[in-house]
Design an enzyme around this catalytic site. Structure first.
Site, mmCIF file in Angstrom:
data_model
loop_
_atom_site.group_PDB
_atom_site.id
_atom_site.type_symbol
_atom_site.label_atom_id
_atom_site.label_comp_id
_atom_site.label_asym_id
_atom_site.label_seq_id
_atom_site.Cartn_x
_atom_site.Cartn_y
_atom_site.Cartn_z
ATOM 1 N N LYS A 130 1.245 0.063 6.613
ATOM 2 C CA LYS A 130 0.220 1.102 6.690
ATOM 3 C C LYS A 130 -1.044 0.535 7.332
ATOM 4 O O LYS A 130 -1.581 1.105 8.270
ATOM 5 C CB LYS A 130 -0.092 1.651 5.293
ATOM 6 C CG LYS A 130 -1.018 2.844 5.335
ATOM 7 C CD LYS A 130 -1.646 3.148 4.003
ATOM 8 C CE LYS A 130 -2.844 2.251 3.802
ATOM 9 N NZ LYS A 130 -3.605 2.526 2.576
ATOM 10 N N ASP A 148 -0.142 6.857 3.844
ATOM 11 C CA ASP A 148 -0.797 6.595 2.559
ATOM 12 C C ASP A 148 -0.333 7.665 1.566
ATOM 13 O O ASP A 148 0.592 8.433 1.854
ATOM 14 C CB ASP A 148 -2.324 6.560 2.726
ATOM 15 C CG ASP A 148 -2.918 7.945 2.952
ATOM 16 O OD1 ASP A 148 -2.141 8.909 3.211
ATOM 17 O OD2 ASP A 148 -4.138 8.085 2.847
#
Ligand code: SF4
Length: 236
Positions: A130, A148
């Site tokens: 991420k 997320d």
């Protein structure tokens, strides 16, 4: 309203792209809500953003970036001083470890520069997929899906995936949305998740995506009740 019946991949692609277009109209100025001026600053800010808000990180980073302008500065940091600066972002022992380790790794392996490739970024301390995709997408212009909690939740509500595993979510959404849209789609989903499609009580009755969303009804559908749930932002 769209039903939650299984849909073909083609129909899913068509609907995903319509949702993306609607989100573009809703959030024409969607962007990364972390403040940064360089790949290193964004990498550091993203590491600090774990378990806290972008707003909180943005309060800390002006002092941090002025005190540690280069990777070598993080490598040579005095732990107590560094922890004191980042303390309000939480988990500051672990985050200080990551930042000092990051500085050392960048100096030892990449000449003090942030590498612009996913396979290199994920080898750095404190950097997962991420974070790597945030940096690639926003500091290097390389399209990336930044999964997320907001992104994952919305992707599941839209029926784009059923997985809770961020890597699988990323791979499945990548088959639905053109690559050049990946970074901006990520911002739009995060913005919609923060403002309207909340985890506990999504504001379905006030949501512009209601007619496209198979999860319409997961939150209150009454427009007056739903309108009170909308958080206008900004969050930075
Ligand atoms: S708020 Fe409701 S209708 Fe809107 S995207 Fe979320 S679940 Fe779907």
């Amino acid at each position: 309203m769209v039903t939650a019946e299984p849909v073909s991949h083609t129909a899913l692609v068509r609907r995903a792209r319509r949702i993306n277009r609607e989100l573009a109209l809703l959030y024409p100025d969607a962007h990364c809500e972390l403040d940064f001026k360089s790949p290193l600053e964004l990498l550091v800010a993203t590491i600090l953003s774990a378990q806290t808000t972008d707003k909180r990180v943005n309060m800390v980073t002006p002092t941090l970036f002025a005190r540690y302008p280069t990777a070598a500065d993080y490598a040579a940091a005095d732990r107590d001083e560094l922890e004191k600066i980042i303390q309000s972002t939480g988990f500051y022992h672990a985050k200080a470890n990551s930042l000092m380790g990051l500085g050392q790794a960048l100096c030892e392996r990449y000449g003090g520069e942030v590498p612009p490739r996913l396979k290199d970024l994920v080898t750095l301390p404190g950097v997962g997929r991420k974070t790597a995709n945030v940096v690639l997408g926003n500091a290097f212009g390389v399209p990336g899906l930044t999964v997320d909690t907001n992104f994952g939740r919305l992707a599941r509500r839209f029926g784009w995936t059923t997985s809770l595993d961020p890597e699988k979510v990323e791979a499945e959404v990548a088959t639905l949305i053109p690559r050049k849209e990946w970074t901006i789609l990520s911002h739009r989903l995060i913005w919609h998740g923060r403002r309207v499609c909340h985890s506990r009580r999504p504001a379905c009755g006030a949501c512009a995506l209601a007619r496209l969303c198979p999860s319409f009804g997961e939150g209150p559908t009454d427009p007056v009740v739903a309108a009170k749930l909308v958080k206008p932002g900004p969050f930075s």
